[in-house]
Design an enzyme around this catalytic site. Structure first.
Site, PDB file in Angstrom:
ATOM      1  N   ARG A  59      -3.680  -3.155  -3.357  1.00  0.00           N
ATOM      2  CA  ARG A  59      -3.577  -1.778  -3.835  1.00  0.00           C
ATOM      3  C   ARG A  59      -2.116  -1.546  -4.213  1.00  0.00           C
ATOM      4  O   ARG A  59      -1.254  -2.372  -3.963  1.00  0.00           O
ATOM      5  CB  ARG A  59      -4.134  -0.762  -2.820  1.00  0.00           C
ATOM      6  CG  ARG A  59      -4.051  -1.059  -1.380  1.00  0.00           C
ATOM      7  CD  ARG A  59      -2.662  -1.112  -0.828  1.00  0.00           C
ATOM      8  NE  ARG A  59      -1.906   0.066  -1.207  1.00  0.00           N
ATOM      9  CZ  ARG A  59      -0.596   0.165  -1.214  1.00  0.00           C
ATOM     10  NH1 ARG A  59       0.161  -0.869  -0.880  1.00  0.00           N
ATOM     11  NH2 ARG A  59       0.017   1.269  -1.560  1.00  0.00           N
ATOM     12  N   ALA A  61      -0.115   0.432  -7.713  1.00  0.00           N
ATOM     13  CA  ALA A  61      -0.322   0.265  -9.155  1.00  0.00           C
ATOM     14  C   ALA A  61       0.160  -1.085  -9.717  1.00  0.00           C
ATOM     15  O   ALA A  61      -0.625  -1.787 -10.372  1.00  0.00           O
ATOM     16  CB  ALA A  61       0.332   1.441  -9.885  1.00  0.00           C
ATOM     17  N   ARG A 105     -10.588   0.330 -10.830  1.00  0.00           N
ATOM     18  CA  ARG A 105      -9.997   1.608 -10.371  1.00  0.00           C
ATOM     19  C   ARG A 105      -9.509   2.350 -11.616  1.00  0.00           C
ATOM     20  O   ARG A 105      -8.985   1.716 -12.538  1.00  0.00           O
ATOM     21  CB  ARG A 105      -8.837   1.387  -9.379  1.00  0.00           C
ATOM     22  CG  ARG A 105      -9.319   0.945  -7.993  1.00  0.00           C
ATOM     23  CD  ARG A 105      -8.213   0.962  -6.965  1.00  0.00           C
ATOM     24  NE  ARG A 105      -7.978   2.285  -6.406  1.00  0.00           N
ATOM     25  CZ  ARG A 105      -7.004   2.549  -5.530  1.00  0.00           C
ATOM     26  NH1 ARG A 105      -6.188   1.593  -5.134  1.00  0.00           N
ATOM     27  NH2 ARG A 105      -6.848   3.773  -5.054  1.00  0.00           N
ATOM     28  N   GLN A 225      -1.774   4.072   4.457  1.00  0.00           N
ATOM     29  CA  GLN A 225      -0.808   3.119   3.867  1.00  0.00           C
ATOM     30  C   GLN A 225       0.586   3.313   4.444  1.00  0.00           C
ATOM     31  O   GLN A 225       1.362   2.360   4.569  1.00  0.00           O
ATOM     32  CB  GLN A 225      -0.743   3.293   2.343  1.00  0.00           C
ATOM     33  CG  GLN A 225      -1.983   2.863   1.584  1.00  0.00           C
ATOM     34  CD  GLN A 225      -2.930   4.030   1.357  1.00  0.00           C
ATOM     35  OE1 GLN A 225      -2.979   4.975   2.142  1.00  0.00           O
ATOM     36  NE2 GLN A 225      -3.697   3.973   0.286  1.00  0.00           N
ATOM     37  N   ASP A 266       1.421   6.061  -9.871  1.00  0.00           N
ATOM     38  CA  ASP A 266       0.338   5.268 -10.475  1.00  0.00           C
ATOM     39  C   ASP A 266       0.319   5.423 -11.983  1.00  0.00           C
ATOM     40  O   ASP A 266      -0.217   4.584 -12.711  1.00  0.00           O
ATOM     41  CB  ASP A 266      -1.013   5.680  -9.902  1.00  0.00           C
ATOM     42  CG  ASP A 266      -1.241   4.988  -8.582  1.00  0.00           C
ATOM     43  OD1 ASP A 266      -0.570   5.370  -7.606  1.00  0.00           O
ATOM     44  OD2 ASP A 266      -2.036   4.036  -8.547  1.00  0.00           O
ATOM     45  N   ASN A 276       0.349  10.321  -8.454  1.00  0.00           N
ATOM     46  CA  ASN A 276       0.577   9.431  -7.306  1.00  0.00           C
ATOM     47  C   ASN A 276      -0.374   9.812  -6.166  1.00  0.00           C
ATOM     48  O   ASN A 276      -1.156  10.764  -6.282  1.00  0.00           O
ATOM     49  CB  ASN A 276       2.046   9.506  -6.864  1.00  0.00           C
ATOM     50  CG  ASN A 276       2.416   8.396  -5.890  1.00  0.00           C
ATOM     51  OD1 ASN A 276       2.104   7.225  -6.122  1.00  0.00           O
ATOM     52  ND2 ASN A 276       3.051   8.734  -4.777  1.00  0.00           N
ATOM     53  N   LYS A 277      -0.292   9.069  -5.096  1.00  0.00           N
ATOM     54  CA  LYS A 277      -1.180   9.237  -3.942  1.00  0.00           C
ATOM     55  C   LYS A 277      -1.343  10.708  -3.560  1.00  0.00           C
ATOM     56  O   LYS A 277      -0.377  11.462  -3.515  1.00  0.00           O
ATOM     57  CB  LYS A 277      -0.594   8.428  -2.766  1.00  0.00           C
ATOM     58  CG  LYS A 277      -1.325   8.504  -1.460  1.00  0.00           C
ATOM     59  CD  LYS A 277      -2.806   8.170  -1.559  1.00  0.00           C
ATOM     60  CE  LYS A 277      -3.102   6.805  -2.144  1.00  0.00           C
ATOM     61  NZ  LYS A 277      -4.524   6.662  -2.565  1.00  0.00           N
TER      62      LYS A 277
HETATM   63  O1  MRU Z   1      -4.579   3.989  -3.301  1.00  0.00           O
HETATM   64  P1  MRU Z   1      -3.351   3.136  -3.389  1.00  0.00           P
HETATM   65  O2  MRU Z   1      -2.900   2.604  -2.081  1.00  0.00           O
HETATM   66  O3  MRU Z   1      -3.495   2.066  -4.452  1.00  0.00           O
HETATM   67  O4  MRU Z   1      -2.222   4.136  -3.902  1.00  0.00           O
HETATM   68  C1  MRU Z   1      -0.938   3.623  -4.094  1.00  0.00           C
HETATM   69  C2  MRU Z   1       0.043   4.670  -4.481  1.00  0.00           C
HETATM   70  O5  MRU Z   1      -0.267   5.822  -4.646  1.00  0.00           O
HETATM   71  C3  MRU Z   1       1.447   4.195  -4.722  1.00  0.00           C
HETATM   72  O6  MRU Z   1       2.362   5.197  -4.414  1.00  0.00           O
HETATM   73  C4  MRU Z   1       1.606   3.844  -6.225  1.00  0.00           C
HETATM   74  O7  MRU Z   1       0.590   2.990  -6.640  1.00  0.00           O
HETATM   75  C5  MRU Z   1       2.909   3.208  -6.488  1.00  0.00           C
HETATM   76  S1  MRU Z   1       3.030   1.579  -5.820  1.00  0.00           S
HETATM   77  C6  MRU Z   1       4.536   0.955  -6.272  1.00  0.00           C
END
Ligand code: MRU
Length: 382
Positions: A59, A61, A105, A225, A266, A276-277
């Protein structure tokens, strides 16, 4: 997927790569079971690669994009193996596999960016290949050549991401003018990228330069995470870290205990909005209210100049079970609904700085985004 247990529990995370290509095999560190177990899964076909992305084995991006690129190598190799020679129908079958990977995704644009890069190489190779088979080059060497070229491209995507992370680390750290405490969300570290990290790359770099006193990491419900991955990365490098529940961020800021929020993305759209998350937007609102600076760190592979604003981005909705259960146990009354968006949109107006490998944009907006997009690369991309 075959699990391979490694006894690397306490190995430094900079030596534990989330994505490895070894002797023709794609190995992914299973991020669902970290930090308890360090297990690599061997991915033997494209369907397994797509599932690994959907199911959060890998996981983040950039890491999703890199994994998909290796997935295309596996697809081309398998399709060629099944048919003997490269042809229009093999190409079509590989393009179908690319669609399967693209559906894994919906939000991280790095996935589509990496697949587009692999697809255009396939188009170029197909043209060369058809002219070569008309000449004296043997069919099998031309076939090997396509798979080798795709593998080189996937490896380039991986290496360029690591190089971009190091550049961003330096650029972002420069924005911290004095030693401070920072808050980060989710995991935008070595595990979420080719290695080193975006937000955590800045934190790593700044910590080395004596500019970070303490890192606060949001636990990041429901996949944790922050608790499982960010805290793990920080602890292994002895960067002082405290975990907090998302709800504690306002209190933390009110007490003046954090000066910067540093996160990844993302997708960053043409107007500078950052997707983002889930929970990132709340942090940006809180940061502005409390006079805390807000930095988004992401490589150009995360910038989507084709999409006007964050509101135009598909936000992934994940299964209700992810929040109705914890560690396999039901934590809500039976029959209760849940809403589980995985990402949110932070408007550009709440962002103080976007850091990418081409440079830094302060107070981002459409004009600054397009002039950054037109800038030549700091990294030679070939
Ligand atoms: O659902 P995830 O764990 O894939 O979400 C990840 C994030 O939101 C990260 O902050 C984003 O992908 C940047 S990773 C360098």
């Amino acid at each position: 997927m075959n699990p391979v247990n490694k006894t690397a529990q306490q190995k430094s995370v900079t030596n534990v790569n989330a994505i490895q290509w070894q002797d023709g095999i794609l190995m992914l560190l299973d991020q669902r079971v970290l930090p308890e177990k360090v297990v690599y899964l061997q991915l033997s076909n494209v369907k397994a690669v797509a599932e690994a992305i959907t199911d959060m084995v890998v996981r983040g991006a950039p890491a999703i994009g890199i994994t998909a690129a290796f997935g295309v190598v596996i697809a081309a190799r398998d399709r060629l193996h099944g048919s003997g020679a490269w042809s229009e129908s093999v190409k079509k079958a590989v393009f179908d596999d690319i669609e399967l990977l693209a559906a894994a995704r919906p939000t991280a644009v790095n996935l589509f960016w990496a697949l587009a890069r692999m697809k255009s190489l396939i188009e170029a190779c197909s043209e060369t290949q058809s002219s070569e088979t008309e000449s004296s080059v043997t069919e099998s060497s031309a076939n090997d050549d396509i798979v080798d070229k795709l593998l080189d491209e996937a490896k380039n995507i991986h290496q360029q991401d690591i190089a971009a992370n190091h550049l961003m680390g330096g650029l972002g750290a420069e924005l911290l003018t004095k030693p401070c405490n920072v808050l980060t969300h989710c995991n935008a570290g070595a595990l979420a990228t080719g290695g080193y990290g975006t937000a955590l790359g800045v934190i790593r770099h700044a910590h080395k330069a004596g500019k970070i006193n303490h890192v606060y990491a949001d636990e990041t419900r429901p996949w944790l995470q922050g608790a499982r991955l960010t805290a793990w990365e920080m602890k292994q490098e002895q960067i002082p870290v405290s975990l907090l529940v998302e709800g504690a961020a306002a209190h933390l800021m009110k007490l003046g205990r954090v000066q910067w929020v540093i996160v990844g993305a993302d997708r960053i759209t043409a107007n500078g909005d950052a997707v983002n998350k889930i929970g990132t937007y709340s942090l940006a609102v809180l940061a502005r209210h409390h006079g805390v600076k807000f930095m988004v760190v992401a490589p150009t592979s995360t910038i989507d100049m084709q999409t006007a604003t964050g509101d135009d981005v598909v936000i992934e909705n994940r299964a209700a079970a992810e929040i109705l259960t914890f560690s396999g146990k039901c934590i809500a009354p039976e029959g209760v609904n849940a809403w589980n968006p995985a990402f949110d949109v932070t408007p550009a107006s709440l962002i103080d700085a976007i850091v990418c490998e081409k440079g830094v944009i302060l107070q981002p907006g459409s004009e600054k985004m397009s002039s950054m997009a037109n800038r030549s690369y700091l990294i030679d991309s070939r």
